[in-house]
Design an enzyme around this catalytic site. Structure first.
Site, PDB file in Angstrom:
ATOM      1  N   LYS A 188       0.830  -1.214   0.000  1.00  0.00           N
ATOM      2  CA  LYS A 188       0.000   0.000   0.000  1.00  0.00           C
ATOM      3  C   LYS A 188       0.862   1.260   0.000  1.00  0.00           C
ATOM      4  O   LYS A 188       0.422   2.319  -0.472  1.00  0.00           O
ATOM      5  CB  LYS A 188      -0.974  -0.011   1.167  1.00  0.00           C
ATOM      6  CG  LYS A 188      -0.338  -0.133   2.558  1.00  0.00           C
ATOM      7  CD  LYS A 188      -0.020   1.190   3.197  1.00  0.00           C
ATOM      8  CE  LYS A 188       0.670   0.975   4.531  1.00  0.00           C
ATOM      9  NZ  LYS A 188       1.039   2.236   5.217  1.00  0.00           N
ATOM     10  N   THR A 245      -3.611   5.561   4.051  1.00  0.00           N
ATOM     11  CA  THR A 245      -2.294   5.992   3.593  1.00  0.00           C
ATOM     12  C   THR A 245      -2.392   6.870   2.346  1.00  0.00           C
ATOM     13  O   THR A 245      -1.582   7.769   2.156  1.00  0.00           O
ATOM     14  CB  THR A 245      -1.397   4.773   3.325  1.00  0.00           C
ATOM     15  OG1 THR A 245      -1.442   3.896   4.446  1.00  0.00           O
ATOM     16  CG2 THR A 245       0.046   5.187   3.105  1.00  0.00           C
TER      17      THR A 245
END
Length: 335
Positions: A188, A245
Site C-alpha cells: 500500500k 495511507t
C-alpha cells in the site's frame, strides 16, 4: 501486567509504547541513538510526536540486552531497511519461544522477503507475529479510535497480542494470514506514492478513488498469487490501510508523492519529508515480485519509472490511462 520491550523509537514505536504503558504494562524502549535516549529521559518528549508527553515510568535505553531480557513480549518497530541488521543484534539475547511482534511495514529488496520472514530467519528461536492496519502514529498517540489486526502462526499467540494491545481506543482483531497482512501493509505504501503524485499534479477525488480501487486490485492479485488470502486484502491491513495511507497528510508516502508530482526528484522529496519513506524501498521489491509471479501491476510499474527512471509524473499518468482496453474483473463471466 506484561513486561514489554519496544525495539525502535520512531513515531510508531513511541506511540505504541505509550499505548501499552497506559494499558498497565511495564515498557522499556530501545533506541540505537544515545542522544535520542538522553533527550527522552530529560524532556519526556519525542521530536516526531511533539505533543506527546512520555510517562515518567517509561524506561529508555540504548542497551539492547536490557530491553530484551525477561520480557514477555518484544515489539520490533525499526524501519524496514534496518530490520535484518537489528535482528542480528537481537539474536544473542533472544530466548526460545520469545514472542516478537513486528509492527514495521516493508519488503526486503535484495531477498524479496517480508519482515516477519527476516525475523524468523535471524531469530529461529522466536515466535514471530505481526500487527498492522490503518494506524497513523500521530492519531494513536492522541488516543483516537483505531483498529488493527494481529497475525500469528498460532491462535494462542495472536490472541495474546490482542489482549496486550486492546484498549477502549485501540481495537485488535486476529488472523492466521501473516503473509497477506504484511503484503497489504507494505504494498500500500507504493500505491500511496502514486496517490500523492496525483495530488501533486493537481488531480481530484475521481483520480484518488481510481488509484485506491485499482491499487487494491493489484495488491490482491499479487498477494493471492503469493499465498495470501483474498479476505485479508478486503480487511484492515488491505483496503483499510490503503485508504488511510492514500488520503491522509500523516502519510509520509503520500507527502513524498505530492513532492514528486510537483516535479521534485526522489532525493529532494525524501529530504523534505525528513522521515523514512517506506514506499520507495518497497517499490523495486513490488515490481520484482510482480515479475516473479507474472502478475500485472501497472501502477507499481509506473511508480518505479517515476522514482528510478526519470519519467515525468504526467507522462506516467498518460501511459496508465491509454493502456490497452480490458475488463474490470476477469472473475465475472459474460452471460
Amino acid at each position: 501486567m506484561a513486561k514489554i520491550g519496544i525495539i525502535g523509537s520512531g513515531s510508531w514505536g513511541m506511540a505504541l509504547s505509550v499505548l501499552l504503558y497506559n494499558n498497565g504494562h511495564e515498557v522499556t524502549v530501545w533506541s540505537a541513538l544515545p542522544e535520542e535516549v538522553l533527550e527522552m529521559k530529560e524532556t519526556h518528549r519525542h521530536h516526531t510526536l511533539p505533543e506527546l508527553v512520555l510517562p515518567d515510568n517509561l524506561v529508555f535505553t540504548e542497551d539492547l540486552e536490557e530491553t530484551m531480557t525477561g520480557k514477555d513480549l518484544l515489539v520490533t518497530a525499526v524501519p524496514s531497511v534496518y530490520v535484518r541488521s537489528t535482528a542480528k543484534r537481537m539474536n544473542p539475547f533472544c530466548r526460545y519461544g520469545q514472542v516478537v511482534v513486528n509492527v514495521a511495514k516493508g519488503i526486503e529488496e535484495a531477498s524479496l522477503m517480508t519482515l516477519s520472514e527476516i525475523l524468523e530467519e535471524e531469530l529461529p528461536m522466536a515466535d514471530v507475529a505481526v500487527l498492522s492496519g490503518p494506524s497513523h502514529a500521530e492519531e494513536v498517540s492522541r488516543g483516537l479510535p483505531t483498529t488493527c489486526v494481529a497475525g500469528a502462526s498460532s491462535r494462542k499467540t495472536a490472541e495474546y497480542i490482542q489482549s496486550i494491545f486492546m484498549s477502549e481506543a485501540f481495537r485488535v482483531y486476529t488472523s492466521p494470514d501473516m503473509l497477506g497482512i504484511e503484503l497489504g501493509g507494505s504494498l500500500k505504501n507504493v500505491i500511496a506514492l502514486a496517490a500523492g503524485i496525483a495530488d501533486g499534479l493537481g488531480y481530484g477525488d475521481n483520480t484518488k478513488a481510481a488509484l485506491i480501487t485499482r491499487g487494491i486490485a493489484e495488491i490482491s492479485r499479487l498477494g493471492t498469487a503469493m499465498g495470501g488470502k483474498i479476505q485479508t486484502f478486503g480487511g484492515l491491513s488491505g483496503i483499510g490501510d490503503l485508504i488511510v495511507t492514500c488520503a491522509s497528510m500523516h502519510s509520509r508516502n503520500r507527502r513524498a508523492g505530492i513532492l514528486l508530482g510537483q516535479g521534485k526528484s526522489m532525493e529532494e522529496a525524501t529530504k523534505e519529508v525528513k522521515m523514512v519513506v517506506e514506499g520507495i524501498y518497497s517499490a523495486k521489491a513490488a515490481l520484482a515480485l510482480s515479475e516473479k509471479y507474472q502478475v500485472s501491476m501497472p501502477l507499481v510499474e509506473q511508480v518505479n519509472a517515476v522514482l528510478f527512471d526519470g519519467k515525468s509524473a504526467s507522462e506516467a499518468v498518460r501511459d496508465l490511462m491509454l493502456r490497452d482496453k480490458t475488463i474490470e474483473s476477469s472473475d465475472i463471466p459474460w452471460e
